[in-house]
Design a protein around this motif. Structure first.
Motif, mmCIF file in Angstrom:
data_model
loop_
_atom_site.group_PDB
_atom_site.id
_atom_site.type_symbol
_atom_site.label_atom_id
_atom_site.label_comp_id
_atom_site.label_asym_id
_atom_site.label_seq_id
_atom_site.Cartn_x
_atom_site.Cartn_y
_atom_site.Cartn_z
ATOM 1 N N ALA A 187 5.047 4.244 -5.825
ATOM 2 C CA ALA A 187 5.937 4.571 -6.943
ATOM 3 C C ALA A 187 7.211 5.267 -6.480
ATOM 4 C CB ALA A 187 5.192 5.438 -7.952
ATOM 5 N N SER A 188 7.117 6.122 -5.474
ATOM 6 C CA SER A 188 8.277 6.892 -5.033
ATOM 7 C C SER A 188 9.355 6.016 -4.398
ATOM 8 C CB SER A 188 7.846 7.970 -4.034
ATOM 9 O OG SER A 188 7.298 7.382 -2.857
ATOM 10 N N ALA A 189 8.990 4.799 -3.978
ATOM 11 C CA ALA A 189 9.950 3.908 -3.316
ATOM 12 C C ALA A 189 10.548 2.883 -4.277
ATOM 13 C CB ALA A 189 9.278 3.184 -2.155
ATOM 14 N N GLY B 12 0.810 -1.212 0.000
ATOM 15 C CA GLY B 12 0.000 0.000 0.000
ATOM 16 C C GLY B 12 0.840 1.257 0.000
ATOM 17 N N GLY B 13 1.330 1.677 1.171
ATOM 18 C CA GLY B 13 2.169 2.860 1.312
ATOM 19 C C GLY B 13 3.644 2.512 1.310
ATOM 20 N N THR B 14 4.459 3.476 1.745
ATOM 21 C CA THR B 14 5.909 3.324 1.602
ATOM 22 C C THR B 14 6.664 3.188 2.912
ATOM 23 O OG1 THR B 14 6.272 5.717 1.603
ATOM 24 C CG2 THR B 14 5.869 4.663 -0.536
ATOM 25 N N SER B 15 6.029 3.384 4.048
ATOM 26 C CA SER B 15 6.793 3.492 5.286
ATOM 27 C C SER B 15 7.523 2.195 5.631
ATOM 28 C CB SER B 15 5.888 3.923 6.451
ATOM 29 O OG SER B 15 4.925 2.925 6.759
ATOM 30 N N VAL B 16 6.865 1.054 5.498
ATOM 31 C CA VAL B 16 7.503 -0.207 5.866
ATOM 32 C C VAL B 16 8.556 -0.594 4.839
ATOM 33 C CG1 VAL B 16 7.135 -2.667 6.280
ATOM 34 C CG2 VAL B 16 5.497 -1.009 7.170
ATOM 35 N N ILE B 17 8.261 -0.442 3.560
ATOM 36 C CA ILE B 17 9.245 -0.859 2.555
ATOM 37 C C ILE B 17 10.485 0.041 2.591
ATOM 38 C CG2 ILE B 17 7.623 -2.041 1.064
ATOM 39 C CD1 ILE B 17 7.429 0.335 -0.699
ATOM 40 N N SER B 18 10.314 1.311 2.917
ATOM 41 C CA SER B 18 11.475 2.196 3.039
ATOM 42 C C SER B 18 12.340 1.797 4.223
ATOM 43 C CB SER B 18 11.020 3.650 3.181
ATOM 44 O OG SER B 18 10.344 4.086 2.018
ATOM 45 N N TRP B 19 11.713 1.415 5.328
ATOM 46 C CA TRP B 19 12.458 0.952 6.503
ATOM 47 C C TRP B 19 13.194 -0.342 6.183
ATOM 48 C CZ3 TRP B 19 12.535 -3.287 9.760
ATOM 49 C CH2 TRP B 19 13.114 -3.114 11.029
ATOM 50 N N LEU B 20 12.498 -1.275 5.513
ATOM 51 C CA LEU B 20 13.138 -2.535 5.140
ATOM 52 C C LEU B 20 14.335 -2.296 4.231
ATOM 53 C CD1 LEU B 20 10.008 -4.772 4.417
ATOM 54 C CD2 LEU B 20 11.600 -5.039 6.322
ATOM 55 N N ALA B 21 14.195 -1.373 3.276
ATOM 56 C CA ALA B 21 15.278 -1.100 2.328
ATOM 57 C C ALA B 21 16.536 -0.639 3.053
ATOM 58 C CB ALA B 21 14.830 -0.058 1.317
ATOM 59 N N LYS B 22 16.373 0.192 4.071
ATOM 60 C CA LYS B 22 17.537 0.658 4.831
ATOM 61 C C LYS B 22 18.180 -0.495 5.585
ATOM 62 C CE LYS B 22 15.797 5.381 5.478
ATOM 63 N NZ LYS B 22 15.315 6.375 6.483
ATOM 64 N N LYS B 23 17.371 -1.420 6.082
ATOM 65 C CA LYS B 23 17.909 -2.532 6.863
ATOM 66 C C LYS B 23 18.657 -3.531 5.992
ATOM 67 C CE LYS B 23 16.638 -1.369 10.996
ATOM 68 N NZ LYS B 23 17.640 -1.132 12.066
ATOM 69 N N PRO C 287 16.269 0.506 -6.265
ATOM 70 C CA PRO C 287 17.016 -0.533 -5.556
ATOM 71 C C PRO C 287 17.310 -0.133 -4.110
ATOM 72 C CG PRO C 287 17.908 -0.230 -7.743
ATOM 73 C CD PRO C 287 16.905 0.881 -7.532
ATOM 74 N N PRO C 288 17.123 -1.086 -3.182
ATOM 75 C CA PRO C 288 16.833 -2.515 -3.385
ATOM 76 C C PRO C 288 15.355 -2.859 -3.457
ATOM 77 C CG PRO C 288 17.215 -2.127 -1.071
ATOM 78 C CD PRO C 288 17.401 -0.788 -1.753
ATOM 79 N N VAL C 289 14.483 -1.873 -3.679
ATOM 80 C CA VAL C 289 13.039 -2.108 -3.677
ATOM 81 C C VAL C 289 12.550 -2.361 -5.099
ATOM 82 C CG1 VAL C 289 10.769 -1.121 -3.190
ATOM 83 C CG2 VAL C 289 12.670 -0.696 -1.613
ATOM 84 N N GLU C 290 11.828 -3.454 -5.268
ATOM 85 C CA GLU C 290 11.102 -3.729 -6.502
ATOM 86 C C GLU C 290 9.614 -3.690 -6.194
ATOM 87 O OE1 GLU C 290 10.150 -7.347 -9.669
ATOM 88 O OE2 GLU C 290 11.742 -7.592 -8.159
ATOM 89 N N VAL C 291 8.865 -2.932 -6.975
ATOM 90 C CA VAL C 291 7.416 -2.815 -6.807
ATOM 91 C C VAL C 291 6.736 -3.597 -7.917
ATOM 92 C CG1 VAL C 291 5.465 -1.230 -6.832
ATOM 93 C CG2 VAL C 291 7.563 -0.590 -5.623
ATOM 94 N N ARG C 292 5.776 -4.437 -7.542
ATOM 95 C CA ARG C 292 5.129 -5.286 -8.531
ATOM 96 C C ARG C 292 3.639 -5.410 -8.230
ATOM 97 N NH1 ARG C 292 7.516 -11.262 -9.310
ATOM 98 N NH2 ARG C 292 9.444 -9.998 -9.232
#
Length: 264
Positions: free
Chosen positions: A81-83, A52-63, A86-91
């Motif tokens: 879209a903003s997230a 849905g949003g970006t907060s969790v995936i952005s945190w995961l990407a940093k980790k 790399p290393p994030v892939e949105v599908r």
């Protein structure tokens, strides 16, 4: 999420971003505490389901860092879209209908997703199969039936109206296939899926400004459905939104139950 024309809270509606912001404020600390406890770190491969949003995936990407991977999926990825770098892939992916988008994940996580998915059994099975041996899964879902009130302290007409509208909202969710008692079943379902070390806890925010922001956005998002279904009038909704805006109602959310386990 799943592709259903009846989904009540889709990401295309203007209020969706406000809801995700409120969820982040309310629940990110809980989610991050659990994920941190798994020892997540550089090089991990993660699948964030129904992001849905970006907060969790952005945190995961940093980790996970540049050597890791975060696959973020949803039926509507417009708010992610903003997230998408790399290393994030949105599908685009329907966890309740599509084949799993990969395997060998160190971590699979879904928050406030499966309660809305009609084929929850298939979705959970797909998520477990996507884990590598020793991989961890964290499922976090609401249980509105466990605590159905918006105002647990119902001491006046404002609170009574709020709770009546919450009951109407719950009716709309049920009509569209949501399982309002799903959260409490998560520990058992994870054990039945063969996971080891299953544990769970619950978080129940009360009287947070984010609860008020979430309620305002939610009611505005489902206003037309409440009125057309005869569950509320426009005047009642206007009054409720005005009451929420005063900041004097002690609003609550449904408890969010977090359950986790490890694949053998």
């Amino acid at each position: 999420m799943t592709r259903t024309d009846g989904y009540l809270l889709d990401n295309q509606q203007a209020e969706a971003g406000e809801r995700f912001d409120a969820f982040a404020t309310l629940f990110d600390p809980v989610t991050f505490r659990h994920l941190q406890g798994f020892g997540i770190g550089s090089g991990w491969s993660c699948w964030e389901v129904g992001a849905g949003g970006t907060s969790v995936i952005s945190w995961l990407a940093k980790k996970v860092g540049p050597t890791g991977k975060v696959l973020a999926t949803d039926i509507d990825t417009s708010l992610m879209a903003s997230a998408a770098r790399p290393p994030v892939e949105v599908r685009v992916h329907d966890v309740g209908a599509d084949e799993r988008p990969g395997e060998g994940f160190d971590l699979v996580h879904a928050r406030l997703v499966l309660v809305h998915v009609r084929d929850r059994e298939r979705a959970l099975r797909s998520m477990v199969k996507a884990l590598r041996p020793g991989g961890r899964i964290l499922i976090e879902d609401a249980d509105p039936a466990l605590q159905p009130l918006l105002c647990p302290d119902e001491h006046g007409p404002e609170q009574q109206l709020a709770n009546r509208l919450r009951q109407g909202f719950r009716s709309l969710l049920s009509e569209r296939g949501a399982d309002l008692a799903y959260g409490r079943r998560l520990p058992r379902l994870l054990r039945e899926a063969g996971l080891c070390g299953v544990q769970a806890d619950a978080y129940f925010p009360v009287a947070s400004p984010a609860c008020a922001a979430l309620e305002s956005a939610t009611i505005r998002q489902v206003r037309d459905q409440l009125v057309s279904s005869g569950l509320a009038t426009d005047e009642e909704i206007d009054q409720h939104l005005a009451n929420v805006a005063t900041g004097t109602l002690d609003l609550a959310t449904a408890p969010m139950i977090s359950a986790w386990g490890r694949k053998a």
